[in-house]
Write an enzyme that holds these catalytic residues in place. Structure first.
Site, PDB file in Angstrom:
ATOM      1  N   GLY A 372       4.151  -6.280  -8.909  1.00 60.20           N
ATOM      2  CA  GLY A 372       5.615  -6.387  -9.345  1.00 60.20           C
ATOM      3  C   GLY A 372       5.996  -8.076  -8.965  1.00 60.20           C
ATOM      4  N   GLY A 395       0.804  -0.795  -8.313  1.00 62.82           N
ATOM      5  CA  GLY A 395       0.138  -0.035  -7.331  1.00 62.82           C
ATOM      6  C   GLY A 395      -1.261   0.490  -8.407  1.00 62.82           C
TER       7      GLY A 395
HETATM    8  P1  ADP Z   1       2.466  -8.427  -5.732  1.00 64.01           P
HETATM    9  O1  ADP Z   1       4.097  -7.700  -5.784  1.00 64.01           O
HETATM   10  O2  ADP Z   1       2.383  -9.140  -7.014  1.00 64.01           O
HETATM   11  O3  ADP Z   1       1.535  -7.254  -5.562  1.00 64.01           O
HETATM   12  P2  ADP Z   1       2.865  -9.035  -2.743  1.00 64.01           P
HETATM   13  O4  ADP Z   1       3.683  -7.971  -2.666  1.00 64.01           O
HETATM   14  O5  ADP Z   1       1.298  -8.718  -2.388  1.00 64.01           O
HETATM   15  O6  ADP Z   1       2.588  -9.297  -4.568  1.00 64.01           O
HETATM   16  O7  ADP Z   1       3.168 -10.270  -2.319  1.00 64.01           O
HETATM   17  C1  ADP Z   1       4.315 -10.937  -2.706  1.00 64.01           C
HETATM   18  C2  ADP Z   1       5.048 -11.614  -1.682  1.00 64.01           C
HETATM   19  O8  ADP Z   1       4.270 -12.630  -0.852  1.00 64.01           O
HETATM   20  C3  ADP Z   1       6.108 -12.595  -2.181  1.00 64.01           C
HETATM   21  O9  ADP Z   1       7.288 -11.952  -1.826  1.00 64.01           O
HETATM   22  C4  ADP Z   1       6.100 -14.010  -1.405  1.00 64.01           C
HETATM   23  O10 ADP Z   1       7.193 -14.462  -1.003  1.00 64.01           O
HETATM   24  C5  ADP Z   1       4.929 -13.545  -0.222  1.00 64.01           C
HETATM   25  N1  ADP Z   1       4.214 -14.679   0.136  1.00 64.01           N
HETATM   26  C6  ADP Z   1       3.333 -15.411  -0.365  1.00 64.01           C
HETATM   27  N2  ADP Z   1       2.892 -16.408   0.085  1.00 64.01           N
HETATM   28  C7  ADP Z   1       3.556 -16.370   1.258  1.00 64.01           C
HETATM   29  C8  ADP Z   1       3.573 -17.143   2.465  1.00 64.01           C
HETATM   30  N3  ADP Z   1       2.560 -18.614   2.574  1.00 64.01           N
HETATM   31  N4  ADP Z   1       3.980 -16.943   3.478  1.00 64.01           N
HETATM   32  C9  ADP Z   1       4.970 -15.557   3.587  1.00 64.01           C
HETATM   33  N5  ADP Z   1       4.964 -14.949   2.290  1.00 64.01           N
HETATM   34  C10 ADP Z   1       4.366 -15.332   1.175  1.00 64.01           C
HETATM   35 MG    MG Z   2       4.997  -6.681  -4.227  1.00 59.45          MG
END
Ligand code: ADP
Ligand code: MG
Length: 416
Positions: A372, A395
Site C-alpha cells: 500500500g 498482503g
Molecule cells: P508497504 O505498505 O509498501 O508494504 P510498509 O507498510 O512496510 O510498506 O512500510 C511503509 C512505512 O515505512 C511508511 O509509512 C514509512 O514512513 C515507513 N518508513 C520507511 N523508512 C522509515 C524510517 N527510516 N523510519 C521510520 N519509518 C520508516
Molecule cells: Mg503499509
C-alpha cells in the site's frame, strides 16, 4: 496454471464475481482512489460482451460482522455505473437477504448487480471460527452466495490470501470456479518474476519491520542476484553488524535473525546492499508523519548515526550505490519505501529510487511494485504509469513473494 473465464463458457450465464472493491473513502464517503474498481473492468467488459448477467460481491473496510452504514458499497455501485455508463443494481442491508436473492434471480442478461458488503455478515471472515459449528456457518453463508450464480470468477486479488467464505468455501457449492483477468495478470507478473526472472534479478525491500518481511527476504534469497534493504528495516541489519544507529527504529529481538540472513546471502552469493549514509533527524512525529519546527536535519558521512538522531531516509551515497544495481537489473521487485516518504523532506531517497526503477523499465526491465505505502510512493514520484505492474494486493503479493500458497487461488480449477 489456473483456468480463467476465457477457458469456460460464460455466454448468457449468470456469473458470480468476487471483486476487491475495498477502496479508500474520505469522510464524505467519496472514493479517493478507484484503481481497484478500474482494475476489474477487463473481466466485467468481457462478461458484458458475452451477454452474461453479472453478480458482483466484495467487502469494504472492517465492519466485523455488523451493518455499518459508512461501509456500504453503495458509493462503489454509483462509481462503477459512472465508469461503465450503465446503471448498477444495488440492494442495501444484507447481501443474502430475500431481496438480494430476488434481485440476483431477476437479473437479466447484460445487467449488473452489486451485493452489499460481505463483511456485514460475520460468517464471511469466520473470525474465531474454531468449532465445527462455526465453520459450518461459513459454509451455509457460502452456499447462499453460490446460489446466486451459475459459475464463480475470482477477481479479488487483494483478498486471495484470506480463507473466507466468498474466496474458499464458495467453490464447494458452484459448478465451476476460475480466475478473472485481474487475478490472471497479477499472478503472471509475480510468477514470471519469481520463477523465470530475466537476470539480473533485483529485490528492493523497505518499510518498517524486518519481522513483517523476514519470510519474503528468506524466500527471495534463493532467487535474486541482488537485494537492497532500506527503510527502518535496514537499522536492524546495521545494528546487528555493530553499526551505531542512534535512536533509529530497530527490532532488538531480530538482531540474530538479521545476522543469519546476511550469512545466508553470502552463502548464496547474493549481493546484499545496505544503506551507507543517511538523512537523520532528532525529532519526528512518526504517527502524524510530520517534522517539528525545531527539528535538526542532517546527512551523515557514513553509515554511523550519532546519539539522539534517527535515520529517516537514505543519503546521496546510498542512492548512488543503489543506482548502479538498479540500472543493470532486468527484473525488479519492490516492496516498502526507503524512508519516511510521507514527509517531503525525507522522501528524496524513495522518490529517486522510484524514478530509477521507472528508467530501468523504460530500458526494458520488468518492474513489479506491491504494498500500500509503496504504491503511494510511486504515485508521489509521479512514475506509476511507467512501472510494468503495480499489484492491487499488498498482503497477497507479499504472501506470494514469501512462496506461500494463496488459498483463494488454490481452490480454482487447474488448466489441463
Ligand atoms: P508497504 O505498505 O509498501 O508494504 P510498509 O507498510 O512496510 O510498506 O512500510 C511503509 C512505512 O515505512 C511508511 O509509512 C514509512 O514512513 C515507513 N518508513 C520507511 N523508512 C522509515 C524510517 N527510516 N523510519 C521510520 N519509518 C520508516
Ligand atoms: Mg503499509
Amino acid at each position: 496454471m489456473k483456468k480463467t473465464l476465457a477457458d469456460i463458457d460464460v455466454k448468457k450465464k449468470k456469473v458470480l464475481v468476487r471483486v476487491d472493491y475495498n477502496v479508500p473513502l474520505d469522510a464524505n464517503l467519496k472514493i479517493t482512489d478507484d484503481k481497484r474498481i478500474t482494475a476489474t473492468l477487463p473481466t466485467i467488459k468481457y462478461l458484458l460482451e458475452k451477454n452474461a448477467a453479472i453478480v458482483l460481491m466484495s467487502h469494504l473496510g472492517k465492519p466485523r460482522g455488523k451493518v455499518v452504514p459508512e461501509m456500504s458499497l453503495k458509493p462503489i455501485a454509483i462509481r462503477l455505473g459512472e465508469i461503465l455508463g450503465k446503471s448498477i443494481k444495488f440492494i442495501g442491508g444484507d447481501c443474502i437477504s430475500i431481496e438480494s436473492k430476488k434481485a440476483a434471480k431477476d437479473l437479466k442478461l447484460g445487467q449488473i448487480l452489486l451485493l452489499e458488503n460481505l463483511r456485514f455478515r460475520s460468517e464471511e471472515e469466520g473470525k474465531n471460527a474454531v468449532s465445527e459449528k462455526d465453520k459450518s456457518l461459513m459454509d451455509v453463508f457460502a452456499k447462499n452466495l453460490a446460489s446466486m450464480g451459475e459459475v464463480f470468477i475470482q477477481d479479488a486479488f487483494g483478498t486471495v490470501h484470506r480463507s473466507h467464505a466468498s474466496t474458499v468455501n464458495i467453490v464447494k457449492y458452484i459448478k465451476e470456479a476460475v480466475a478473472g483477468f485481474l487475478v490472471e495478470k497479477e499472478l503472471k507478473f509475480l510468477r514470471e518474476a519469481l520463477d523465470n526472472p530475466i537476470r539480473p534479478f533485483l529485490a528492493i525491500l523497505g518499510g518498517v519491520k524486518v519481522s513483517d518481511k523476514i519470510n519474503v527476504i528468506e524466500n527471495l534469497l534463493d532467487k535474486v542476484d541482488s537485494i537492497i534493504i532500506g527503510g527502518a528495516m535496514a537499522y536492524t541489519f546495521l545494528k546487528a553488524q555493530g553499526v551505531s544507529i542512534g535512536m533509529s527504529l530497530v527490532e532488538n529481538d531480530k538482531l540474530d535473525l538479521a545476522l543469519d540472513l546476511l550469512k545466508k546471502a553470502k552463502e548464496r552469493k547474493v549481493n546484499f546492499l545496505l544503506i551507507v549514509d543517511h538523512v537523520i533527524a532528532n525529532k519526528v512525529d512518526l504517527v502524524g508523519k510530520s517534522v517539528l519546527l525545531d527539528t535538526s536535519v542532517e546527512t551523515t558521512i557514513d553509515e554511523a548515526i550519532r546519539d539522539g538522531f534517527m535515520g529517516v531516509d537514505i543519503g546521496i551515497k546510498s542512492i548512488k550505490k543503489f543506482a548502479e544495481v538498479i540500472k543493470s537489473a532486468k527484473t525488479i521487485v519492490w516492496n516498502g519505501p526507503l524512508g519516511i516518504f510521507e514527509i517531503d523532506e525525507f522522501s528524496k531517497g524513495t522518490v529517486e529510487i522510484a524514478k530509477m526503477i521507472a528508467d530501468a523499465t523504460d530500458e526494458g526491465a520488468i518492474s513489479v511494485v506491491g504494498g500500500g505505502d509503496s504504491i503511494s510512493a510511486v504515485k508521489k514520484a509521479g512514475i506509476d504509469k511507467r512501472i510494468s505492474h503495480i499489484s492491487t494486493g499488498g498482503g497477497a503479493s507479499l504472501e506470494f513473494l514469501e512462496g506461500k500458497d494463496l488459498p483463494g487461488i488454490a481452490v480454482l480449477i487447474d488448466k489441463k
